[in-house]
Design a protein around this motif. Sequence first.
Motif, short mmCIF file in Angstrom:
data_model
loop_
_atom_site.label_atom_id
_atom_site.label_comp_id
_atom_site.label_asym_id
_atom_site.label_seq_id
_atom_site.Cartn_x
_atom_site.Cartn_y
_atom_site.Cartn_z
N ALA A 9 0.83 -1.21 0.00
CA ALA A 9 0.00 0.00 0.00
C ALA A 9 0.86 1.25 0.00
N LEU A 10 1.97 1.23 0.74
CA LEU A 10 2.88 2.38 0.76
C LEU A 10 3.49 2.62 -0.61
N ALA A 11 3.86 1.53 -1.30
CA ALA A 11 4.40 1.67 -2.65
C ALA A 11 3.35 2.24 -3.60
N ILE A 12 2.10 1.81 -3.45
CA ILE A 12 1.04 2.32 -4.32
C ILE A 12 0.83 3.82 -4.09
N THR A 13 0.76 4.22 -2.82
CA THR A 13 0.47 5.63 -2.53
C THR A 13 1.64 6.55 -2.89
N LEU A 14 2.86 6.00 -2.95
CA LEU A 14 4.03 6.80 -3.30
C LEU A 14 4.34 6.76 -4.79
N ASP A 15 3.60 5.96 -5.55
CA ASP A 15 3.82 5.90 -7.00
C ASP A 15 3.58 7.29 -7.58
N ALA A 159 -1.66 -6.31 -8.06
CA ALA A 159 -1.56 -7.77 -8.18
C ALA A 159 -0.76 -8.35 -7.01
N ALA A 160 0.30 -7.64 -6.62
CA ALA A 160 1.06 -8.09 -5.46
C ALA A 160 0.19 -8.07 -4.21
N GLY A 161 -0.65 -7.04 -4.08
CA GLY A 161 -1.56 -6.98 -2.95
C GLY A 161 -2.57 -8.12 -2.98
N ALA A 162 -3.05 -8.46 -4.19
CA ALA A 162 -4.03 -9.54 -4.32
C ALA A 162 -3.45 -10.87 -3.87
N THR A 163 -2.18 -11.14 -4.21
CA THR A 163 -1.56 -12.39 -3.80
C THR A 163 -1.36 -12.45 -2.29
N PHE A 177 -9.30 -5.21 9.58
CA PHE A 177 -8.58 -3.96 9.82
C PHE A 177 -7.39 -3.84 8.86
N ALA A 178 -6.71 -4.96 8.60
CA ALA A 178 -5.56 -4.93 7.69
C ALA A 178 -6.01 -4.59 6.27
N LEU A 179 -7.12 -5.16 5.83
CA LEU A 179 -7.62 -4.87 4.49
C LEU A 179 -8.10 -3.42 4.38
N PHE A 180 -8.76 -2.94 5.43
CA PHE A 180 -9.20 -1.54 5.45
C PHE A 180 -7.99 -0.61 5.43
N GLY A 181 -6.98 -0.94 6.24
CA GLY A 181 -5.77 -0.12 6.27
C GLY A 181 -5.05 -0.11 4.93
N PHE A 182 -5.08 -1.24 4.24
CA PHE A 182 -4.46 -1.31 2.91
C PHE A 182 -5.13 -0.33 1.96
N CYS A 183 -6.46 -0.32 1.93
CA CYS A 183 -7.19 0.58 1.03
C CYS A 183 -6.94 2.04 1.39
#
Length: 244
Positions: A9-15, A159-163, A177-183
């Motif tokens: 999630a951090l990598a996605i938000t920093l893209d 896709a990495a998150g999905a795996t 909570f982990a899934l919510f935090g990811f989003c």
Amino acid sequence: MVLDLLLIALAITLDPLPLMAFVLVVASTGGARKGLVFLLSWLACLVLVIAIVLLLTGGQPPPPRSPPSAAALGVKLAVGVALVVYGEHRRRRLAALRASGGAAPEPGAEPAPGAPSPGAAAAGADGASSASLTTEMDRTTGWAAAGLAVLLQPWGLVAAGATTVVEADTSHLASWFALFGFCVLATASLLAVELYVVFSPTAARARLLALRAWMERHSEQAVVALCLLLGFWLVGKSIYQLTG
């Protein structure tokens, strides 16, 4: 699972690429409304991917060393390798561009009389480019902003998150909570920009366009670093779990 999800999630938000496009969206006419549509479409993609994975797994992680578990780890390993290869490709292309760009000016060298400084020329080009793109974005609709969010979603990282979501056990509240935090974390940078535009619309436009110009000059380095770091993490973690 939790650490992997947070890192992805951090990598996605920093893209930088989606963020630069989002800045143009919110800096255009009706930007706050278009930005909200972009955000909702972005979140919908993440939620849809998570929902599909949970539907396939039934909300229960596959038993360790079972064929489904090994398959999920194999996919995660493949995604990690793809990120490393892509990051290395971008790194080599960036190195080649720098090598072909000519030697840097000597320290202390003065530009020719009447010639603009390199910094001023770059700033002027960035400003003209941002202004032109913003003018084009003024003519877009909310539907276009929604489609842009889908197109610019970093699908390799998703896709990495999905795996990783495969490992979620929905019978435990911690997994939710982990899934919510990811989003939330994957959307954090876009949400921060949207809130800035909503609460400070006058100052936001100029500052965000300046931020975009800076990011455009450093986006390649950021993409390379994110892909290589996350790719090596996923490869190492997958190999450890497959052989452990």
